[in-house]
Enzyme design. Sequence first.
Site, mmCIF file in Angstrom:
data_model
loop_
_atom_site.group_PDB
_atom_site.id
_atom_site.type_symbol
_atom_site.label_atom_id
_atom_site.label_comp_id
_atom_site.label_asym_id
_atom_site.label_seq_id
_atom_site.Cartn_x
_atom_site.Cartn_y
_atom_site.Cartn_z
ATOM 1 N N HIS A 190 0.858 -1.186 0.000
ATOM 2 C CA HIS A 190 0.000 0.000 0.000
ATOM 3 C C HIS A 190 0.889 1.229 0.000
ATOM 4 O O HIS A 190 1.694 1.430 0.907
ATOM 5 C CB HIS A 190 -0.912 0.017 1.233
ATOM 6 C CG HIS A 190 -1.843 1.199 1.247
ATOM 7 N ND1 HIS A 190 -3.086 1.171 0.648
ATOM 8 C CD2 HIS A 190 -1.703 2.447 1.771
ATOM 9 C CE1 HIS A 190 -3.677 2.334 0.809
ATOM 10 N NE2 HIS A 190 -2.854 3.138 1.488
ATOM 11 N N CYS A 191 0.771 2.044 -1.035
ATOM 12 C CA CYS A 191 1.599 3.239 -1.190
ATOM 13 C C CYS A 191 0.911 4.421 -0.521
ATOM 14 O O CYS A 191 -0.157 4.868 -0.977
ATOM 15 C CB CYS A 191 1.868 3.524 -2.667
ATOM 16 S SG CYS A 191 2.921 4.964 -2.933
ATOM 17 N N ASP A 192 1.509 4.935 0.541
ATOM 18 C CA ASP A 192 0.915 6.074 1.236
ATOM 19 C C ASP A 192 0.993 7.348 0.403
ATOM 20 O O ASP A 192 0.143 8.227 0.531
ATOM 21 C CB ASP A 192 1.624 6.295 2.578
ATOM 22 C CG ASP A 192 1.352 5.166 3.552
ATOM 23 O OD1 ASP A 192 0.227 4.629 3.517
ATOM 24 O OD2 ASP A 192 2.245 4.805 4.333
ATOM 25 N N GLY A 195 -1.814 6.959 -2.013
ATOM 26 C CA GLY A 195 -3.093 6.777 -1.359
ATOM 27 C C GLY A 195 -3.871 5.596 -1.883
ATOM 28 O O GLY A 195 -5.103 5.582 -1.785
ATOM 29 N N THR A 196 -3.199 4.605 -2.445
ATOM 30 C CA THR A 196 -3.879 3.434 -2.976
ATOM 31 C C THR A 196 -2.951 2.230 -2.893
ATOM 32 O O THR A 196 -1.743 2.368 -2.643
ATOM 33 C CB THR A 196 -4.298 3.652 -4.442
ATOM 34 O OG1 THR A 196 -5.079 2.536 -4.878
ATOM 35 C CG2 THR A 196 -3.096 3.790 -5.348
#
Length: 314
Positions: A190-192, A195-196
């Site tokens: 999950h890539c902060d 945001g997805t």
Amino acid sequence: MAEPFSREFRDRISDRCLSSFPCLHDPVRRSSLCLKIALVMIHLIYVTILFFVDRHDLIQTAKRHPWYTGLYLLLFVVTLIQYFITSNSSPGYVLDAIRVVEEGNSWAPLVSSKQPATSKNESFVITVDGDPKARSLLGNNATWTKLVMEMYPPRSSMRQLTCTYCHVLQPPRAKHCHDCNKCVLRFDHHCDWLGTCIGQGNHCRFWWVDAIVIILLITLSIVLIFLVLLLLFHSYLALTNQTTYELVRRRRIPYMRAVPERVYPFSNGMCRNLYNCCCAQISIYNLERLPTAEELEVKSRPRACSDILRCRCC
């Protein structure tokens, strides 16, 4: 009395915003949208500060070399477009895959197993173990259940392969993302910043983002090396009260030929040199006289540690 009124007013404003922007109902999408806006605003604030600090040089450079501005705007727009495309792309959610399968669409390309999903293989075992949610899952998504179970070895337990959060049967390489609160096909991470989640549906786009960023970083690193060297060089000149011309052409300047090496005739000490360069209210028409022979002799003497503490090191 004022507190309930303010709370009611906040709730009314919140409800109006949510009704105007349905995407804000989902907390995950709301936080993702806020992240995107924050990143864009940080860049715009940085550019605005840079413009106001050095606006005259920037305007003159843009007039002389308009392709600088055009290249920057092109890179900014391309990066922004790629960022939003990647952040708004679906990583491939399990629930969406179930919907595709159960709606009767072509789901055969989803299967990477050598064994066709439509074969009448009855060797697998679905173990429900009295779980009502698992029974409901089996009854409602029979096609998906059969498809997924044929991807596992025979006699695999359905209960062990069911997500305890989504209560859906996970195919191989799928994982539940606690940030998105959904199961993702071929979950990567999950890539902060985006945001997805990064999964089967957008891994390629994410890779392209990395490649663009690396290319830009390499270019900026090369430029940064020259800028750091330039900063160090001019810091040395400022601390010794020299100019580039005096340093490079020292032997060609008549009044500098008689000055010994390592002697800076116009230096007043590093601290005072730096103060005069950056802070002192000196007229731009200030004229400096040449030092006398006695002053040059004093400047040529070796300096002790006490001179450094008293800011008389140069």
